[in-house]
Every structure is written in C-alpha cells, then in structure tokens.
Enzyme design. Structure first.
Site, PDB file in Angstrom:
ATOM      1  CB  VAL A 179      -1.218  -0.193   1.500  1.00  0.00           C
ATOM      2  CG1 VAL A 179      -0.072   0.232   2.604  1.00  0.00           C
ATOM      3  CG2 VAL A 179      -2.169   1.106   1.193  1.00  0.00           C
ATOM      4  N   GLY A 180       2.043   0.731   0.610  1.00  0.00           N
ATOM      5  CA  GLY A 180       2.895   2.793   0.644  1.00  0.00           C
ATOM      6  C   GLY A 180       3.743   2.563  -0.775  1.00  0.00           C
TER       7      GLY A 180
ATOM      8  N   GLY B   7      -6.083   8.091   7.615  1.00  0.00           N
ATOM      9  CA  GLY B   7      -7.175   6.691   6.890  1.00  0.00           C
ATOM     10  C   GLY B   7      -7.509   5.363   7.516  1.00  0.00           C
ATOM     11  NE  ARG B   8      -7.018   2.358   2.695  1.00  0.00           N
ATOM     12  CZ  ARG B   8      -6.751   3.892   1.102  1.00  0.00           C
ATOM     13  NH1 ARG B   8      -7.486   4.051   0.457  1.00  0.00           N
ATOM     14  NH2 ARG B   8      -5.038   3.360   1.172  1.00  0.00           N
TER      15      ARG B   8
ATOM     16  CG  ASP C  24       4.588  -4.471  11.935  1.00  0.00           C
ATOM     17  OD1 ASP C  24       5.946  -5.875  12.524  1.00  0.00           O
ATOM     18  OD2 ASP C  24       4.543  -4.334  10.784  1.00  0.00           O
TER      19      ASP C  24
ATOM     20  CG  HIS D  25       7.487  -3.683   7.372  1.00  0.00           C
ATOM     21  ND1 HIS D  25       8.412  -2.857   6.762  1.00  0.00           N
ATOM     22  CD2 HIS D  25       6.493  -4.057   7.378  1.00  0.00           C
ATOM     23  CE1 HIS D  25       7.057  -2.032   6.294  1.00  0.00           C
ATOM     24  NE2 HIS D  25       5.726  -2.303   6.262  1.00  0.00           N
TER      25      HIS D  25
ATOM     26  N   GLY E 164       3.028  -6.454   9.822  1.00  0.00           N
ATOM     27  CA  GLY E 164       1.746  -5.796   9.602  1.00  0.00           C
ATOM     28  C   GLY E 164       0.557  -6.342   8.499  1.00  0.00           C
ATOM     29  CB  SER E 165       0.277  -7.101   5.183  1.00  0.00           C
ATOM     30  OG  SER E 165       1.432  -6.549   5.021  1.00  0.00           O
TER      31      SER E 165
HETATM   32  C1  DGY Z   1       3.377  -2.518   2.682  1.00  0.00           C
HETATM   33  O1  DGY Z   1       1.840  -2.818   2.263  1.00  0.00           O
HETATM   34  O2  DGY Z   1       3.057  -1.050   2.174  1.00  0.00           O
HETATM   35  C2  DGY Z   1       3.016  -2.458   3.810  1.00  0.00           C
HETATM   36  O3  DGY Z   1       4.091  -1.539   4.974  1.00  0.00           O
HETATM   37  C3  DGY Z   1       3.397  -4.211   3.735  1.00  0.00           C
HETATM   38  O4  DGY Z   1       3.093  -4.793   4.453  1.00  0.00           O
END
Ligand code: DGY
Length: 347
Positions: free
Chosen positions: A81-82, A168-169, A285, A310, A312-313
């Site tokens: 997403v970043g 945000g989301r 994270d 890292h 998170g996802s």
């Molecule tokens: C992203 O998608 O930007 C996250 O940091 C990866 O989980």
C-alpha cells in the site's frame, strides 16, 4: 521475435497467484528465482524490453529502472500500500500506469496495531524474555510485578484517549477495534496542507460511536493520548514526526505504536524516552533503516519496547489478497483496461 508482452516479477507470488500471470499465453513472465530480495543488477538487466514490472517495497522504482526497461514499459505494480519507493513524478512524466494494494491489508495491520498496544502496555518484551531464558522460577507472583497500563476502559474508569498520527483507512479500522475496549475519545493529527472538516469529524464520531473525535495539533495529541498510533505515510513530510519534543510531551503511562513506516519515529529519541520513562512502552513493527536492525539497535535494547520485523500485513489471506491485487493491477495496465487499484500519479 515473440509477440508476447514481457513482464518482470521481483518475487514468486506463490501457487495461488502466479498462475494469473504464468497461464496467460500473451505474457512472457520472468521471475526473480530466489526467495530473497531481488538483486538490483538482475532487475535492471531483465527489465530490458519489459511492458510490465511487478515489485515489492524493497525495489526502488526510479528513472534508472524505467530507462532500463525502455519505452515498452506500460505499467508498474507494487505489492504494497506504501509507495515511497516509487518516483511518482517519473512515472507520470513517462505515462507509466502505477498500481498498489490499498484496502486488502487494512484489517491485518489494524489487528496488529491493537496487538502491539496490548503487548507494549503489558510489557511482553520483558515478561516473555523471562520465560524464554528460564528465569521464571526466580519470579514469584507479586501484587505489582510487571504491571503496565490497561488498554480496555469502562464508563467508570478515568477518561482514556486514543491518538492517531494520520487518520486514513488503517487508523479508522484501529479505532473501530478500540471501541469495544471502551474507548470514547479519539484525537488525530493530519497532513497540515489538508483543511480541517469538523462536519466530517462529527460524521466519523457517529459512525464509530465515540463521544469525541477531533483533529488536533501534534502537541495536544502527544499530551492527551493514552495510546498513540502512528499510521501516516512515510516520506519527507512525516520524517521524525515523533521526535524528542513529541515524546517528552507524552503521558508517562502512555504507549506508542508504530505500524506505518520507521522513518516517522526518531529511534534514538524513543530509546532515550523509554530508558528515562517519558512514556510507558512502545510497540514497533517498522524501524528506520530496516531490515538492518541488529540485536544492538537502540530500540531492540530499549526497555518495554516490543519490536517486530514489519509483519503488519503478514496473514496468509492478506498476502494472497495483496499479491492477487498486484497481479490484477499489472494485467489491467498491460492490456489497457481498468486497474483495480491504480494510483493517480499526476496529482
Ligand atoms: C505496505 O504494503 O506498504 C506494508 O508496509 C507492507 O505490509
């Protein structure tokens, strides 16, 4: 000469997603063959003549890569997403379409943000270390050992406030998870170039069922919040937004969670703050300079600081969702169709 469109993929996207690309007869798919960060030299060499490139956060998307691909390049897709690794101006200048992966990871990152708030507040850094190192027999249960701030709150407890840097989301999904914990007060800080919108804030307060939801300046957010979630994008505008001044203003019982980008938090200042007790704990994270974070890093050594690499996802469903979206973005861009999540790079 083959009529196929060449695409370069910087990581194997796994058996659920690779067939979307590999089974497409119109594509010639080149995949980095190792389970490691894609080598830059390999990427530059293999990009030559590519119509599409699909990458991870680790790959810099810059003029050098676009030049290496040449004029055939129509689309770049990132499984993230970043997008601070992408030079958006260069993409726009060259009319290269750009896809990313918003939404699919919102729940996973919001879940992890709550997990880190709990882990930091309950000092799981030191307490799990005690168990892992065989020290538990030296600790008897005692009234106030290892006590930290409680996340959940009730109508009879003192007011507790959640603060968000960026709203945000993912921040809103995190707030939604805090409401069942009893949170009724929410402050947030947003990009100063966007105008405040009290009517929109009132609508969000109603949506999430909280009594207070207000945009504030960083100083108020720091001093009033019991838990601060860092959830704004990376990049120069947010670099070290959590600095020594911010940390000194926090409540001594507060917890800081960063699930956005390491660059938003000054690591040395946070380590000093934890050693000196300016706040209770931190759940992190992402760390500036990752993945080069060794055991001697100030945050890894800091008390009451939980550091994760890292993740998170990192749930299977989410990663399959991200990889699928990245592949479908690539296909949309290659064949001149809608991309499910295209970023407007000329804004
Ligand atoms: C992203 O998608 O930007 C996250 O940091 C990866 O989980």
């Amino acid at each position: 000469m083959s009529n196929k469109l060449k695409v370069v993929v910087s990581r194997d996207l796994g058996p659920d997603v690779m067939p979307l690309l590999l089974d497409n007869k119109e594509l010639d798919v080149v995949v980095w063959p190792h389970n490691s960060v894609c080598d830059r030299k390999w990427l530059l060499e293999n990009a030559a003549g590519a119509s599409g490139i699909l990458v991870m956060l680790s790959e810099k998307l810059d003029a050098e890569l676009f030049d290496a691909a040449g004029p055939s390049l129509r689309v770049v897709s990132t499984m993230s997403v970043g997008y601070e690794h992408a030079d958006l101006k260069e993409l726009a200048k060259r009319n290269i379409r750009f896809g990313y992966t918003p939404d699919v990871l919102t729940d996973a990152v919001a879940d992890l943000s709550i997990m880190l708030a709990l882990m930091a507040g309950r000092n799981t850094k030191e307490t799990t270390e005690i168990v892992q190192s065989g020290q538990w027999p030296n600790f008897v249960w005692s009234p106030f050992a290892f006590c930290g701030p409680q996340l959940s709150t009730t109508s009879t407890s003192p007011k507790r406030t959640a603060g968000f840097i960026g709203f945000g989301r993912i921040a809103q999904a995190t707030l939604a998870r805090l409401v069942p914990f009893g949170f009724q007060h929410c402050l947030y800080a947003a990009n100063p170039s966007t105008p405040a919108d009290p009517a929109a804030d009132a609508a969000l307060a109603a949506k999430y069922g909280v009594r207070e939801l207000r945009r504030v300046l960083l100083a108020e957010l720091a001093s009033e919040s019991d838990v601060v979630f860092v959830l704004a994008p990376g990049g120069p505008a947010t670099y070290h937004i959590v600095d020594e001044k911010f940390l000194r203003a926090m409540k001594r019982s507060a917890v800081l969670v960063n699930t956005a980008r390491g660059t938003l938090v000054d690591s040395d200042a946070l380590a000093k703050a934890l050693h000196e007790g300016w706040l209770y704990g931190a759940g992190i994270d992402v760390v500036e300079g990752e993945p080069k974070i060794g055991a001697d890093h100030p945050l890894v050594k800091a008390p009451r600081c939980v550091v994760l690499p890292h993740i998170g996802s990192a749930t299977t469903d989410t990663r399959i969702g991200m990889a699928t979206l990245a592949a479908n973005n690539l296909l949309g861009g290659l064949f001149g169709k809608d991309m499910p999540a295209e970023l407007n790079t000329s804004r």
